[in-house]
Design a protein around this motif. Structure first.
Motif, PDB file in Angstrom:
ATOM      1  N   LEU A  87     -98.127   0.152  69.645  1.00 24.41           N
ATOM      2  CA  LEU A  87     -98.555   1.353  68.916  1.00 24.41           C
ATOM      3  C   LEU A  87     -98.147   2.577  69.731  1.00 24.41           C
ATOM      4  N   ASP A  88     -97.225   3.336  69.140  1.00 27.34           N
ATOM      5  CA  ASP A  88     -96.623   4.438  69.891  1.00 27.34           C
ATOM      6  C   ASP A  88     -97.184   5.798  69.487  1.00 27.34           C
ATOM      7  N   ASN A  89     -97.709   5.894  68.254  1.00 27.05           N
ATOM      8  CA  ASN A  89     -98.092   7.217  67.722  1.00 27.05           C
ATOM      9  C   ASN A  89     -98.931   7.020  66.454  1.00 27.05           C
ATOM     10  N   PHE A  90     -99.416   8.148  65.907  1.00 30.40           N
ATOM     11  CA  PHE A  90    -100.287   8.062  64.731  1.00 30.40           C
ATOM     12  C   PHE A  90     -99.529   7.689  63.458  1.00 30.40           C
ATOM     13  N   ASN A  91     -98.222   7.925  63.465  1.00 31.42           N
ATOM     14  CA  ASN A  91     -97.449   7.504  62.295  1.00 31.42           C
ATOM     15  C   ASN A  91     -97.403   5.967  62.195  1.00 31.42           C
ATOM     16  N   ASP A  92     -97.284   5.310  63.350  1.00 31.61           N
ATOM     17  CA  ASP A  92     -97.360   3.839  63.370  1.00 31.61           C
ATOM     18  C   ASP A  92     -98.684   3.388  62.745  1.00 31.61           C
ATOM     19  N   LEU A  93     -99.762   4.060  63.163  1.00 31.34           N
ATOM     20  CA  LEU A  93    -101.098   3.667  62.700  1.00 31.34           C
ATOM     21  C   LEU A  93    -101.219   3.858  61.189  1.00 31.34           C
ATOM     22  N   ARG A  94    -100.705   4.979  60.716  1.00 29.86           N
ATOM     23  CA  ARG A  94    -100.747   5.256  59.268  1.00 29.86           C
ATOM     24  C   ARG A  94    -100.001   4.146  58.509  1.00 29.86           C
ATOM     25  N   LEU A  95     -98.815   3.807  59.008  1.00 28.68           N
ATOM     26  CA  LEU A  95     -98.018   2.793  58.301  1.00 28.68           C
ATOM     27  C   LEU A  95     -98.686   1.420  58.349  1.00 28.68           C
ATOM     28  N   ILE A  96     -99.247   1.089  59.497  1.00 27.57           N
ATOM     29  CA  ILE A  96     -99.923  -0.218  59.602  1.00 27.57           C
ATOM     30  C   ILE A  96    -101.042  -0.269  58.565  1.00 27.57           C
ATOM     31  N   ASP A  97    -101.817   0.806  58.509  1.00 28.66           N
ATOM     32  CA  ASP A  97    -102.972   0.801  57.621  1.00 28.66           C
ATOM     33  C   ASP A  97    -102.552   0.762  56.150  1.00 28.66           C
ATOM     34  N   GLU A  98    -101.505   1.489  55.816  1.00 32.38           N
ATOM     35  CA  GLU A  98    -101.043   1.497  54.421  1.00 32.38           C
ATOM     36  C   GLU A  98    -100.459   0.150  54.012  1.00 32.38           C
ATOM     37  N   LEU A  99     -99.709  -0.455  54.921  1.00 32.67           N
ATOM     38  CA  LEU A  99     -98.965  -1.662  54.546  1.00 32.67           C
ATOM     39  C   LEU A  99     -99.770  -2.944  54.719  1.00 32.67           C
TER      40      LEU A  99
END
Ligand SMILES: Cc1ncc(COP(=O)(O)O)c(C=O)c1O
Length: 451
Positions: free
Chosen positions: A146-158
């Motif tokens: 996990l490098d950044n909040f965009n990673d987190l957003r994508l994980i949560d959405e997908l």
């Protein structure tokens, strides 16, 4: 931040910290062989330029890491940073050696998948992972850095079913490393990872709002071609300080600690990188002592070297063509490759050692510049090298090209990428075919109004 006394490391084993592949030899006619196979014959079979990899060297280096972790630490995970050199055969070789894989793109992951590399031994890095890449990690249960909040957003959405996702959080530890020096700063100007100061809040947020995410630990990677042992050790200590805070304030204990890659290798005989055993020992000792001091469970120690596993195993063989002598100025010895197969010299002034096949490397020396064949004046592989007098048609070997050469190769000038051969004492095997002219056209299309 705790500080540690300078530690002395004493490794008595015979060093494999060599510039040339371990199976490199010359016979009485000065003909070069790798694992007993003459260069001249390999080039006759596979053509030139040719990337040659000595399997014995890769395995020896892998095993030095593994043995050192066992001897000096305990539970560990050795992860090969495959950006250094990724192709099917190398993925298989790492699998056979029980080494995990660090990938940074869907392409590297796809290569690993194509040879059934165990996905639970893969970690996925990147500062701007695409939805397709996160999706592939989720589908294959690949651990995500996990490098950044965009990673987190994508994980949560997908992650629609909210199944468990294993992550390691990448942080910038405030240690910047250049090859021969390092500095500790409060903040680092880096596109990778979370700020160290934000990690406690991040972990708390993940625990509260993302219960399906399992945090294995923290990660830092401070640089590449590093010759000092202290920076990686210090980065580990910075992370362990954070583990202590996380445990005390959130009651969470991390199970893994990933201290990145970056160990340097010899490109020139004057280069003096640490032994693999020494860097492992040095970091391991510091981690063990810090864990005792902070009352932490010893985490599984992860390192992810790339260059130091494969670079010294590789050589590139070129054939010499044109020799241009500008009296009192410079002699250019031109080879049949260059920046398309090795971009490191033009990209960051990397230096290399080269020798001629079938000629005594200590005789008839003159200073020359090894030039590539591509249309850039800067396409020079080695500037001002003292080398045996070369003639047209000689074979030239450039050493230490196993990492970041093929993986950075391009089709500049519509060059076809060279073949790669893996050599061991029992034989030689083509592991990457030479690109053909038709390969160059494979993706090209001509719109109807032009045809
Ligand atoms: C995150 C990360 N890990 C590991 C590596 C491997 O570094 P090296 O090949 O110097 O060991 C790199 C190289 O850029 C990296 O960015």
């Amino acid at each position: 931040m705790i500080s540690f006394e300078k530690m002395t490391v004493n490794t008595m084993k015979t060093s494999i910290n060599k510039l040339k592949p371990l199976s490199f030899s010359r016979n009485s006619n000065q003909e070069i062989s790798i694992a007993g196979f003459k260069l001249k014959d390999l080039v006759q079979t596979y053509g030139s330029p040719l990337y040659i990899l000595c399997e014995e060297t890769i395995r020896a280096r892998v095993n030095e890491y593994k043995d050192s972790f066992q001897e000096f630490y305990g539970e560990y995970e050795l992860v090969y940073a495959s950006k250094a050199l990724n192709c099917k055969a190398i993925c298989k070789l790492m699998e056979k050696e029980s080494v995990s894989l660090d990938v940074v793109s869907i392409g590297e992951l796809y290569t690993a998948l194509s040879v059934n590399f165990p996905m639970n031994k893969v970690i996925f890095h990147g500062n701007n992972k695409s939805p397709e890449e996160i999706q592939a990690c989720l589908e294959n249960n690949v651990r995500i850095i996990l490098d950044n909040f965009n990673d987190l957003r994508l994980i949560d959405e997908l992650n629609k079913s909210k199944k468990e996702v294993n992550i390691i959080i990448r942080v910038t530890p405030g240690i910047e490393c250049h090859t021969h020096e390092y500095i500790k700063t409060g903040k680092i100007d880096s596109k990778f990872g979370f700020n160290l100061e934000d990690v406690l809040d991040l972990v708390a947020k993940l625990k509260k709002d993302y219960p399906y995410i399992k945090i294995l630990g923290l990660h830092s990677h401070i640089g590449s071609q590093i010759f000092e042992m202290a920076p990686q050790r210090d980065a580990a200590l910075v992370l362990l300080n954070k583990y202590k805070e996380i445990k005390e304030q959130l009651g969470i204990e991390m199970t893994h600690l990933n201290i990145g890659g970056g160990l340097g290798i010899k490109y020139l005989e004057s280069d003096d990188p640490p032994e693999i055993a020494d860097i492992v020992n040095f970091s391991a000792k510091a981690v063990i002592e810090a864990c005792e001091k902070f009352d932490l469970k010893k985490p599984i120690l992860m390192m992810e070297p790339g260059r130091s596993l494969v670079a010294p195993a590789g050589i590139t063989v070129y054939r010499i063509g044109n020799i241009k002598d500008i009296p009192n100025l410079r002699k250019y010895v031109c080879v049949d490759g260059g920046m398309a197969d090795n971009v490191r010299p033009i990209m960051y002034q990397a230096q290399y050692l080269a020798e001629l096949d079938a000629k005594d490397p200590n005789k008839d020396l003159e200073t020359v510049t090894i030039a590539g064949k591509y249309c850039e004046s800067g396409d020079v592989l080695i500037k001002d090298i003292k080398m045996t007098k070369a003639d047209t048609d000689d074979l030239l070997v450039v050493f230490s090209t196993g990492a970041y050469n093929y993986s950075m190769a391009s089709n500049y000038n519509r060059a076809t990428k060279p073949a790669m051969v893996l050599v061991n004492r029992t034989g030689h095997n083509l592991i990457v075919k030479r690109e053909s002219l038709d390969d160059l056209l494979r993706q090209d299309l001509v719109p109807s109004h032009l045809s």
